[in-house]
Design a protein around this motif. Structure first.
Motif, PDB file in Angstrom:
ATOM      1  N   LEU A 209       0.825  -1.192   0.000  1.00 56.67           N
ATOM      2  CA  LEU A 209       0.000   0.000   0.000  1.00 56.67           C
ATOM      3  C   LEU A 209       0.863   1.247   0.000  1.00 56.67           C
ATOM      4  O   LEU A 209       2.051   1.190   0.313  1.00 56.67           O
ATOM      5  N   ARG A 210       0.256   2.353  -0.368  1.00 54.16           N
ATOM      6  CA  ARG A 210       0.954   3.632  -0.312  1.00 54.16           C
ATOM      7  C   ARG A 210       0.995   4.071   1.143  1.00 54.16           C
ATOM      8  O   ARG A 210       0.005   3.966   1.859  1.00 54.16           O
ATOM      9  N   SER A 211       2.136   4.578   1.560  1.00 57.13           N
ATOM     10  CA  SER A 211       2.282   5.045   2.927  1.00 57.13           C
ATOM     11  C   SER A 211       1.328   6.211   3.186  1.00 57.13           C
ATOM     12  O   SER A 211       1.270   7.141   2.389  1.00 57.13           O
ATOM     13  N   PRO A 212       0.579   6.182   4.290  1.00 57.36           N
ATOM     14  CA  PRO A 212      -0.303   7.303   4.614  1.00 57.36           C
ATOM     15  C   PRO A 212       0.469   8.603   4.858  1.00 57.36           C
ATOM     16  O   PRO A 212      -0.066   9.681   4.697  1.00 57.36           O
ATOM     17  N   ARG A 213       1.721   8.496   5.244  1.00 57.20           N
ATOM     18  CA  ARG A 213       2.533   9.691   5.507  1.00 57.20           C
ATOM     19  C   ARG A 213       3.267  10.194   4.277  1.00 57.20           C
ATOM     20  O   ARG A 213       3.578  11.368   4.179  1.00 57.20           O
TER      21      ARG A 213
ATOM     22  N   LEU B 254      -8.893   2.074   2.177  1.00 57.71           N
ATOM     23  CA  LEU B 254      -8.754   1.065   1.128  1.00 57.71           C
ATOM     24  C   LEU B 254      -8.227   1.673  -0.169  1.00 57.71           C
ATOM     25  O   LEU B 254      -7.645   0.973  -0.993  1.00 57.71           O
ATOM     26  N   GLY B 255      -8.390   2.982  -0.336  1.00 54.40           N
ATOM     27  CA  GLY B 255      -7.882   3.665  -1.524  1.00 54.40           C
ATOM     28  C   GLY B 255      -6.363   3.646  -1.618  1.00 54.40           C
ATOM     29  O   GLY B 255      -5.804   3.839  -2.698  1.00 54.40           O
ATOM     30  N   LEU B 256      -5.687   3.412  -0.499  1.00 51.39           N
ATOM     31  CA  LEU B 256      -4.219   3.351  -0.500  1.00 51.39           C
ATOM     32  C   LEU B 256      -3.699   1.954  -0.819  1.00 51.39           C
ATOM     33  O   LEU B 256      -2.517   1.766  -1.057  1.00 51.39           O
ATOM     34  N   LEU B 257      -4.602   0.974  -0.806  1.00 52.36           N
ATOM     35  CA  LEU B 257      -4.213  -0.402  -1.109  1.00 52.36           C
ATOM     36  C   LEU B 257      -3.792  -0.492  -2.566  1.00 52.36           C
ATOM     37  O   LEU B 257      -4.487  -0.024  -3.461  1.00 52.36           O
TER      38      LEU B 257
ATOM     39  N   PRO C 201     -13.015   1.618  10.800  1.00 51.36           N
ATOM     40  CA  PRO C 201     -14.144   2.253  10.123  1.00 51.36           C
ATOM     41  C   PRO C 201     -14.411   1.688   8.730  1.00 51.36           C
ATOM     42  O   PRO C 201     -13.542   1.045   8.124  1.00 51.36           O
ATOM     43  N   HIS C 202     -15.603   1.966   8.221  1.00 48.37           N
ATOM     44  CA  HIS C 202     -16.003   1.556   6.873  1.00 48.37           C
ATOM     45  C   HIS C 202     -14.988   2.092   5.859  1.00 48.37           C
ATOM     46  O   HIS C 202     -14.551   3.229   5.946  1.00 48.37           O
ATOM     47  N   GLY C 203     -14.579   1.237   4.912  1.00 44.29           N
ATOM     48  CA  GLY C 203     -13.647   1.669   3.872  1.00 44.29           C
ATOM     49  C   GLY C 203     -12.192   1.694   4.304  1.00 44.29           C
ATOM     50  O   GLY C 203     -11.350   2.283   3.627  1.00 44.29           O
ATOM     51  N   HIS C 204     -11.877   1.044   5.437  1.00 43.74           N
ATOM     52  CA  HIS C 204     -10.516   1.039   5.973  1.00 43.74           C
ATOM     53  C   HIS C 204     -10.081  -0.370   6.376  1.00 43.74           C
ATOM     54  O   HIS C 204     -10.911  -1.256   6.536  1.00 43.74           O
TER      55      HIS C 204
END
Length: 100
Positions: free
Chosen positions: A4-8, A64-67, A39-42
């Motif tokens: 996944l893309r790093s959230p940071r 999930l968008g970062l997956l 949460p939903h979508g995570h």
């Protein structure tokens, strides 16, 4: 195990084990809350080296968008070639899973 893309840093990709899905309640390791309902979508992701991994215990649930992809094998270095096993350590299983 997912890539996944790093959230940071969206330019960086990280590989982590998916520990919990949306709706699951997970006991965290050093996160600001002891228990989290994803949460939903995570998803909740963790590295295999607890305490030394930049994962959801540092940044929380991941959208999930970062997956980006699913990791299936270790290819480098050659002496570590192996298929990755999608096994969740028993102590990291969600405490409660929402019924669908």
């Amino acid at each position: 195990i997912s890539c996944l893309r790093s959230p940071r840093n969206p330019e960086q990709k990280i590989i982590k084990r998916v520990i919990a899905l949306e709706g699951d309640i997970i006991k965290t390791i050093g996160y600001k809350k002891k228990y989290v309902k994803v949460p939903h979508g995570h998803i909740w992701v963790e590295g295999d080296h607890h305490g030394h991994s930049f994962d959801s215990n540092a940044f929380g649930p991941v959208s999930l968008g970062l997956l980006h992809a699913r990791a299936t094998h270790i290819l480098w270095p050659p002496q570590r070639w192996q298929k990755l096993q999608p096994v969740l350590p028993p102590e990291r299983k969600p405490l409660q899973r929402e019924q669908e």
